[in-house]
Design a protein around this motif. Structure first.
Motif, PDB file in Angstrom:
ATOM      1  N   ALA A  13       0.839  -1.196   0.000  1.00 41.95           N
ATOM      2  CA  ALA A  13       0.000   0.000   0.000  1.00 41.95           C
ATOM      3  C   ALA A  13       0.876   1.248   0.000  1.00 41.95           C
ATOM      4  CB  ALA A  13      -0.899   0.000   1.239  1.00 41.95           C
ATOM      5  N   TYR A  14       0.459   2.250  -0.787  1.00 45.69           N
ATOM      6  CA  TYR A  14       1.182   3.517  -0.789  1.00 45.69           C
ATOM      7  C   TYR A  14       0.194   4.670  -0.871  1.00 45.69           C
ATOM      8  CZ  TYR A  14       0.532   3.520  -5.906  1.00 45.69           C
ATOM      9  OH  TYR A  14      -0.001   3.489  -7.169  1.00 45.69           O
TER      10      TYR A  14
ATOM     11  N   GLN B 253      11.143   1.092  11.766  1.00 48.14           N
ATOM     12  CA  GLN B 253      10.814  -0.325  11.939  1.00 48.14           C
ATOM     13  C   GLN B 253       9.440  -0.512  12.560  1.00 48.14           C
ATOM     14  OE1 GLN B 253      13.730  -2.532  14.314  1.00 48.14           O
ATOM     15  NE2 GLN B 253      12.011  -3.518  15.340  1.00 48.14           N
ATOM     16  N   ALA B 254       8.677  -1.468  11.981  1.00 51.64           N
ATOM     17  CA  ALA B 254       7.368  -1.859  12.507  1.00 51.64           C
ATOM     18  C   ALA B 254       6.390  -0.696  12.555  1.00 51.64           C
ATOM     19  CB  ALA B 254       7.503  -2.496  13.896  1.00 51.64           C
ATOM     20  N   ASN B 255       6.544   0.253  11.647  1.00 55.51           N
ATOM     21  CA  ASN B 255       5.634   1.388  11.541  1.00 55.51           C
ATOM     22  C   ASN B 255       5.077   1.491  10.129  1.00 55.51           C
ATOM     23  OD1 ASN B 255       5.635   3.540  14.004  1.00 55.51           O
ATOM     24  ND2 ASN B 255       7.554   2.381  13.974  1.00 55.51           N
ATOM     25  N   ASN B 256       3.899   2.070  10.026  1.00 57.05           N
ATOM     26  CA  ASN B 256       3.301   2.315   8.716  1.00 57.05           C
ATOM     27  C   ASN B 256       3.462   3.782   8.343  1.00 57.05           C
ATOM     28  OD1 ASN B 256       1.228   3.756  10.104  1.00 57.05           O
ATOM     29  ND2 ASN B 256       0.053   1.875  10.357  1.00 57.05           N
ATOM     30  N   HIS B 257       2.727   4.232   7.331  1.00 57.89           N
ATOM     31  CA  HIS B 257       2.928   5.587   6.806  1.00 57.89           C
ATOM     32  C   HIS B 257       2.545   6.685   7.795  1.00 57.89           C
ATOM     33  CE1 HIS B 257      -1.400   5.094   5.979  1.00 57.89           C
ATOM     34  NE2 HIS B 257      -1.458   6.409   5.905  1.00 57.89           N
TER      35      HIS B 257
ATOM     36  N   ILE C 286       5.321  10.805  -1.143  1.00 53.36           N
ATOM     37  CA  ILE C 286       4.907   9.413  -1.330  1.00 53.36           C
ATOM     38  C   ILE C 286       5.325   8.631  -0.089  1.00 53.36           C
ATOM     39  CG2 ILE C 286       5.203   7.328  -2.706  1.00 53.36           C
ATOM     40  CD1 ILE C 286       6.165   9.550  -4.926  1.00 53.36           C
ATOM     41  N   THR C 287       4.363   8.037   0.582  1.00 53.89           N
ATOM     42  CA  THR C 287       4.633   7.158   1.710  1.00 53.89           C
ATOM     43  C   THR C 287       4.155   5.757   1.365  1.00 53.89           C
ATOM     44  OG1 THR C 287       2.518   7.798   2.697  1.00 53.89           O
ATOM     45  CG2 THR C 287       4.482   8.992   3.452  1.00 53.89           C
ATOM     46  N   LEU C 288       4.518   4.802   2.190  1.00 54.90           N
ATOM     47  CA  LEU C 288       4.025   3.442   1.972  1.00 54.90           C
ATOM     48  C   LEU C 288       3.915   2.721   3.300  1.00 54.90           C
ATOM     49  CD1 LEU C 288       6.790   0.961   0.963  1.00 54.90           C
ATOM     50  CD2 LEU C 288       7.330   3.383   1.042  1.00 54.90           C
ATOM     51  N   ASP C 289       3.135   1.671   3.293  1.00 53.05           N
ATOM     52  CA  ASP C 289       3.080   0.726   4.409  1.00 53.05           C
ATOM     53  C   ASP C 289       4.001  -0.427   4.042  1.00 53.05           C
ATOM     54  OD1 ASP C 289       1.120   2.338   5.513  1.00 53.05           O
ATOM     55  OD2 ASP C 289      -0.546   1.067   4.848  1.00 53.05           O
TER      56      ASP C 289
ATOM     57  N   GLY D 144       3.870  -6.217   5.872  1.00 52.63           N
ATOM     58  CA  GLY D 144       3.709  -6.537   7.279  1.00 52.63           C
ATOM     59  C   GLY D 144       3.043  -5.454   8.091  1.00 52.63           C
ATOM     60  N   THR D 145       2.828  -4.267   7.497  1.00 53.35           N
ATOM     61  CA  THR D 145       2.224  -3.154   8.232  1.00 53.35           C
ATOM     62  C   THR D 145       1.037  -2.596   7.472  1.00 53.35           C
ATOM     63  OG1 THR D 145       3.456  -1.317   7.223  1.00 53.35           O
ATOM     64  CG2 THR D 145       4.539  -2.520   9.024  1.00 53.35           C
ATOM     65  N   GLY D 146       0.233  -1.789   8.188  1.00 55.55           N
ATOM     66  CA  GLY D 146      -0.868  -1.058   7.558  1.00 55.55           C
ATOM     67  C   GLY D 146      -1.780  -1.953   6.757  1.00 55.55           C
ATOM     68  N   THR D 147      -2.078  -1.521   5.537  1.00 52.48           N
ATOM     69  CA  THR D 147      -2.965  -2.300   4.672  1.00 52.48           C
ATOM     70  C   THR D 147      -2.200  -3.086   3.612  1.00 52.48           C
ATOM     71  OG1 THR D 147      -3.331  -0.313   3.318  1.00 52.48           O
ATOM     72  CG2 THR D 147      -4.954  -0.795   5.016  1.00 52.48           C
ATOM     73  N   SER D 148      -0.879  -3.155   3.732  1.00 52.19           N
ATOM     74  CA  SER D 148      -0.088  -4.012   2.849  1.00 52.19           C
ATOM     75  C   SER D 148      -0.250  -5.475   3.261  1.00 52.19           C
ATOM     76  CB  SER D 148       1.397  -3.638   2.930  1.00 52.19           C
ATOM     77  OG  SER D 148       1.639  -2.369   2.371  1.00 52.19           O
ATOM     78  N   ASP D 149       0.117  -6.376   2.339  1.00 54.13           N
ATOM     79  CA  ASP D 149       0.108  -7.802   2.671  1.00 54.13           C
ATOM     80  C   ASP D 149       1.069  -8.074   3.828  1.00 54.13           C
ATOM     81  OD1 ASP D 149      -1.712  -8.332   0.700  1.00 54.13           O
ATOM     82  OD2 ASP D 149      -0.251  -9.167  -0.725  1.00 54.13           O
ATOM     83  N   LYS D 150       0.778  -9.149   4.560  1.00 50.85           N
ATOM     84  CA  LYS D 150       1.572  -9.508   5.727  1.00 50.85           C
ATOM     85  C   LYS D 150       2.047 -10.954   5.595  1.00 50.85           C
ATOM     86  CE  LYS D 150      -1.050  -6.162   8.430  1.00 50.85           C
ATOM     87  NZ  LYS D 150      -1.707  -5.598   7.226  1.00 50.85           N
TER      88      LYS D 150
END
Length: 264
Positions: free
Chosen positions: A20-21, A36-40, A57-60, A63-69
């Protein structure tokens, strides 16, 4: 992929992970990379400082936010490839990159392995990793390894911000970790950061580089500034007196101005 101002879109990596970005504003692209271990949301407190000059431009991270884990695939070189996938998804050939903490470690790999993609590089509160780096002391490691999550959160808060700043800013603070992360991903991020070692790659960085750090940072000691500056060919450095790990928030006016001036 489509992009949305203030919204979230997804890029697909070469190993099939959806990352996710968030793309916001107009101007020269600026990639902001969290710790580390933080999202956008790590950048929520200061992202607006670049609205007039950059498309941020930020991203997750995976493993974080709404990105795949996923269960595996966590390393700083892998995170760097994920960032390149986001740039490809956006059709951006070249960008400024500002990475803090583990994000600074990821940024080192982007600049070293993809020099044509990075116009200017900012590294904040980070280290080269490996045996040459100056690591946090054992008391900090012990405090972060406590079984009580609230105690760990308090430790992180104290490592991030000085008592005076905390007295004036009650939060919420977005630099203390993504609470939605599953345990496997959290361990993956810890290993990725701990196993980072870009020492041999740093001389390959061709982008002009600004290195920023709080001089009271115990999470990533400020002695790492000189180590990075000694390995990256074109650098300038700045220490923020009295600041801890999250200098970019605590010293926001000065830090934001320094970064904008460097990127201009």
């Amino acid at each position: 992929m489509t992009t949305e101002d203030h919204g979230t879109s997804f890029a697909r990596t070469d190993d099939g992970i959806a990352v996710a970005y968030q793309s916001r504003g107009t101007g020269r692209p600026l990639v902001l990379l969290a710790g580390q271990a933080n999202n956008h949301h790590w950048w929520d407190g200061v992202r607006g400082d670049f609205d007039k000059t950059h498309r941020t431009i930020t991203l997750d991270y995976r493993g974080t936010g709404t990105s795949d884990k996923p269960c595996d695939g966590y390393s700083t070189p892998r995170f760097a490839q994920d960032v390149v996938a986001v740039l490809d998804s956006l059709g951006i050939e070249r960008a400024d990159v500002y990475g803090t903490s583990m994000g600074g470690r990821v940024a080192q790999w982007i600049a070293a392995r993809h020099p044509g993609r990075v116009r200017r590089l900012v590294l904040g509160c980070t280290s080269p990793g490996g045996p040459h780096a100056v690591e946090r002391d054992t008391s900090v490691r012990r405090s972060l390894a406590q079984a009580d999550p609230e105690a760990v959160r308090q430790t992180l808060t104290d490592l991030m911000y000085s008592p005076g700043w905390l007295a004036r800013h009650s939060g919420p603070h977005h630099t203390l970790g993504d609470p939605t992360m599953p345990p496997l991903a959290r361990r993956g991020h810890l290993l990725a950061s701990d196993q980072h070692n870009a020492w041999e790659a740093l001389p390959s960085i061709t982008a002009p580089t600004l290195i920023l750090h709080g001089d009271h940072d115990r999470l990533t000691p400020a002695d790492n500034v000189a180590l990075l500056a000694g390995r990256i060919p074109d650098t300038r450095t700045h220490l923020f007196p009295g600041a801890r790990h999250a200098y970019f928030e605590e010293c926001r006016p000065e830090a934001g101005a320094l970064v904008r001036d460097f990127l201009s």
